[in-house]
Scaffold this active site. Structure first.
Site, mmCIF file in Angstrom:
data_model
loop_
_atom_site.group_PDB
_atom_site.id
_atom_site.type_symbol
_atom_site.label_atom_id
_atom_site.label_comp_id
_atom_site.label_asym_id
_atom_site.label_seq_id
_atom_site.Cartn_x
_atom_site.Cartn_y
_atom_site.Cartn_z
ATOM 1 N N ASP A 21 0.837 -1.217 0.000
ATOM 2 C CA ASP A 21 0.000 0.000 0.000
ATOM 3 C C ASP A 21 0.866 1.259 0.000
ATOM 4 O O ASP A 21 1.985 1.257 0.510
ATOM 5 C CB ASP A 21 -0.914 -0.019 1.227
ATOM 6 C CG ASP A 21 -2.102 0.919 1.070
ATOM 7 O OD1 ASP A 21 -2.324 1.424 -0.053
ATOM 8 O OD2 ASP A 21 -2.806 1.155 2.068
ATOM 9 N N GLY A 24 0.056 5.452 -4.412
ATOM 10 C CA GLY A 24 -0.532 6.737 -4.808
ATOM 11 C C GLY A 24 0.098 7.889 -4.042
ATOM 12 O O GLY A 24 0.462 8.919 -4.618
ATOM 13 N N HIS A 38 2.585 3.214 -8.934
ATOM 14 C CA HIS A 38 2.411 1.782 -9.199
ATOM 15 C C HIS A 38 3.616 1.242 -9.968
ATOM 16 O O HIS A 38 4.124 0.161 -9.665
ATOM 17 C CB HIS A 38 1.126 1.529 -9.998
ATOM 18 C CG HIS A 38 -0.123 1.956 -9.285
ATOM 19 N ND1 HIS A 38 -0.367 1.638 -7.965
ATOM 20 C CD2 HIS A 38 -1.197 2.683 -9.695
ATOM 21 C CE1 HIS A 38 -1.544 2.152 -7.597
ATOM 22 N NE2 HIS A 38 -2.062 2.789 -8.627
ATOM 23 N N GLU A 68 -12.454 -4.477 -4.575
ATOM 24 C CA GLU A 68 -12.900 -3.086 -4.359
ATOM 25 C C GLU A 68 -12.153 -2.095 -5.263
ATOM 26 O O GLU A 68 -12.634 -0.997 -5.513
ATOM 27 C CB GLU A 68 -12.690 -2.668 -2.896
ATOM 28 C CG GLU A 68 -13.695 -3.234 -1.913
ATOM 29 C CD GLU A 68 -13.382 -4.657 -1.460
ATOM 30 O OE1 GLU A 68 -12.252 -5.131 -1.708
ATOM 31 O OE2 GLU A 68 -14.279 -5.301 -0.876
ATOM 32 N N TRP A 70 -11.781 -2.028 -8.337
ATOM 33 C CA TRP A 70 -12.475 -1.711 -9.607
ATOM 34 C C TRP A 70 -13.160 -0.345 -9.507
ATOM 35 O O TRP A 70 -13.467 0.272 -10.527
ATOM 36 C CB TRP A 70 -13.539 -2.756 -9.952
ATOM 37 C CG TRP A 70 -12.997 -4.117 -10.255
ATOM 38 C CD1 TRP A 70 -13.121 -5.227 -9.474
ATOM 39 C CD2 TRP A 70 -12.245 -4.533 -11.413
ATOM 40 N NE1 TRP A 70 -12.488 -6.299 -10.058
ATOM 41 C CE2 TRP A 70 -11.944 -5.891 -11.255
ATOM 42 C CE3 TRP A 70 -11.782 -3.872 -12.556
ATOM 43 C CZ2 TRP A 70 -11.212 -6.624 -12.189
ATOM 44 C CZ3 TRP A 70 -11.053 -4.598 -13.501
ATOM 45 C CH2 TRP A 70 -10.776 -5.952 -13.315
ATOM 46 N N ARG A 72 -11.929 2.373 -8.572
ATOM 47 C CA ARG A 72 -11.016 3.494 -8.851
ATOM 48 C C ARG A 72 -11.298 4.068 -10.247
ATOM 49 O O ARG A 72 -11.954 3.424 -11.058
ATOM 50 C CB ARG A 72 -9.567 3.002 -8.766
ATOM 51 C CG ARG A 72 -9.215 2.606 -7.352
ATOM 52 C CD ARG A 72 -7.735 2.380 -7.186
ATOM 53 N NE ARG A 72 -7.457 2.071 -5.788
ATOM 54 C CZ ARG A 72 -6.265 2.123 -5.235
ATOM 55 N NH1 ARG A 72 -5.225 2.470 -5.959
ATOM 56 N NH2 ARG A 72 -6.107 1.836 -3.969
ATOM 57 N N LEU A 132 10.692 -20.590 -3.827
ATOM 58 C CA LEU A 132 9.564 -19.835 -3.261
ATOM 59 C C LEU A 132 8.318 -19.947 -4.141
ATOM 60 O O LEU A 132 8.410 -19.941 -5.366
ATOM 61 C CB LEU A 132 9.990 -18.361 -3.181
ATOM 62 C CG LEU A 132 8.917 -17.339 -2.798
ATOM 63 C CD1 LEU A 132 8.652 -17.387 -1.304
ATOM 64 C CD2 LEU A 132 9.347 -15.918 -3.200
HETATM 65 C C1 IPE Z 1 -5.650 -2.765 -0.466
HETATM 66 O O1 IPE Z 1 -5.198 -1.465 -0.606
HETATM 67 C C2 IPE Z 1 -5.589 -3.485 -1.765
HETATM 68 C C3 IPE Z 1 -4.264 -3.698 -2.338
HETATM 69 C C4 IPE Z 1 -3.122 -3.389 -1.787
HETATM 70 C C5 IPE Z 1 -4.253 -4.320 -3.633
HETATM 71 P P1 IPE Z 1 -6.219 -0.228 -0.770
HETATM 72 O O2 IPE Z 1 -5.378 0.986 -0.782
HETATM 73 O O3 IPE Z 1 -7.101 -0.457 -1.933
HETATM 74 O O4 IPE Z 1 -7.051 -0.344 0.574
HETATM 75 P P2 IPE Z 1 -8.049 0.691 1.253
HETATM 76 O O5 IPE Z 1 -9.193 0.882 0.315
HETATM 77 O O6 IPE Z 1 -7.311 1.968 1.493
HETATM 78 O O7 IPE Z 1 -8.448 0.029 2.525
HETATM 79 C C1 IPE Z 2 -1.499 0.178 -3.388
HETATM 80 O O1 IPE Z 2 -1.258 1.546 -3.409
HETATM 81 C C2 IPE Z 2 -1.668 -0.397 -4.773
HETATM 82 C C3 IPE Z 2 -3.029 -0.862 -5.092
HETATM 83 C C4 IPE Z 2 -4.058 -0.813 -4.289
HETATM 84 C C5 IPE Z 2 -3.212 -1.426 -6.414
HETATM 85 P P1 IPE Z 2 -2.452 2.598 -3.465
HETATM 86 O O2 IPE Z 2 -2.758 2.882 -4.897
HETATM 87 O O3 IPE Z 2 -3.576 2.135 -2.641
HETATM 88 O O4 IPE Z 2 -1.763 3.873 -2.804
HETATM 89 P P2 IPE Z 2 -2.439 4.921 -1.831
HETATM 90 O O5 IPE Z 2 -3.019 4.158 -0.688
HETATM 91 O O6 IPE Z 2 -3.481 5.649 -2.622
HETATM 92 O O7 IPE Z 2 -1.314 5.798 -1.409
HETATM 93 MG MG MG Z 3 -4.059 2.409 -0.698
#
Ligand code: IPE
Ligand code: IPE
Ligand code: MG
Length: 248
Positions: A21, A24, A38, A68, A70, A72, A132
């Site tokens: 996570d 972004g 990403h 979830e 999707w 975005r 692995l």
């Molecule tokens: C969880 O991260 C999903 C992945 C890392 C693929 P999100 O960033 O989508 O989670 P929330 O919505 O903030 O909980």
């Molecule tokens: C995790 O990073 C990657 C995916 C969920 C695909 P995020 O895209 O959720 O990054 P933040 O949470 O917005 O910083």
């Molecule tokens: Mg995130």
């Protein structure tokens, strides 16, 4: 000195699960579009995978796309799907070099056809690897998985193949997408968020949770070692008392 020197190789977690996570926010910090984050997360995937392979961790599950996600913006979803295809293609060398077996969990048949093809090919081409096992959670969520399990078991009962009294924790575990793997002992989430976001709810029942403020694109081998060192300091009691589980 590397933190890996502080890891007891005889007490490694057999299975590590990660919520990658913060991509972004990392991009925003660098004044770039989210997709830039990403793209830069790929090097962290490579570093983590290599580190696990080198240490001798048996299974690594990475949350790459949730059901979830999707929701975005469409252009971000499209870019993520494109990045998945590209990354699998580009990282085949890493998988072969480290004898890594690729697998996937989640609602794979609802991914774009191109992703499914690329994934199926990589899974096939690495199925004989004995190192692995790298499991990508793609279009995955725990509630989706558990709903599928319930449907499967209900159908078996309806068809007379299973009686209700025979349903045990084992029956359920064997019907999950993760039936081939042991439960993760350690779950790492980057970016400072402290929630599970619908990830492996059944499988993480007794996992040690480790949260780090490091944003995923900055996560490196030393960060992984740090998590394992922390894990090895914990006392896992499984309901017992400390005295009962003390190793003398
Ligand atoms: C969880 O991260 C999903 C992945 C890392 C693929 P999100 O960033 O989508 O989670 P929330 O919505 O903030 O909980
Ligand atoms: C995790 O990073 C990657 C995916 C969920 C695909 P995020 O895209 O959720 O990054 P933040 O949470 O917005 O910083
Ligand atoms: Mg995130």
């Amino acid at each position: 000195m590397s933190l890996s020197d502080h890891i007891d190789k005889n007490r490694l977690p057999e299975h590590i699960a990660i919520i990658m996570d913060g991509n972004g926010r990392w991009a925003q910090l660098h004044g770039e579009m989210r997709i830039f984050g990403h793209q830069n997360g790929v090097s962290a995937v490579r570093a983590t995978t290599e580190a696990c392979a080198e240490l001798g961790v048996r299974f690594l599950t990475l949350y790459a796309f949730s059901t979830e996600n999707w929701a975005r913006p469409q252009h971000e979803v499209d870019a993520l799907m494109e990045l998945l295809v590209e990354t699998i293609r580009k990282e085949m060398g890493t998988l072969v070099e480290n004898r890594i077996r690729l697998r996937a969990i989640g609602n794979i048949s609802s991914l774009p056809a191109k992703c499914q093809r690329e994934l199926a090919e990589a899974i096939h081409d690495t199925h004989h690897h004995k190192g692995l096992t790298l499991i990508l959670a793609l279009n995955y969520s725990s509630r989706w998985e558990l709903t599928e399990v319930m449907k499967k078991l209900a159908l078996n009962v309806q068809d007379g193949l299973l009686s209700v009294s025979d349903i045990t924790e084992t029956t359920i575990a064997e019907a999950l997408d993760t039936s081939d793997y042991p439960d993760p002992e350690l779950m790492i989430r980057t970016s400072g968020e402290q929630r599970l976001s619908n990830y492996l709810l059944w499988q993480l029942a007794y996992a040690e949770l480790y949260f780090t403020p490091v944003l995923w694109p900055d996560f490196d081998k030393e960060d992984l070692y740090q998590a394992i060192v922390d894990f090895q300091k914990r006392e896992r009691r499984f309901g017992k008392t400390s005295e009962q589980v003390k190793v003398i």
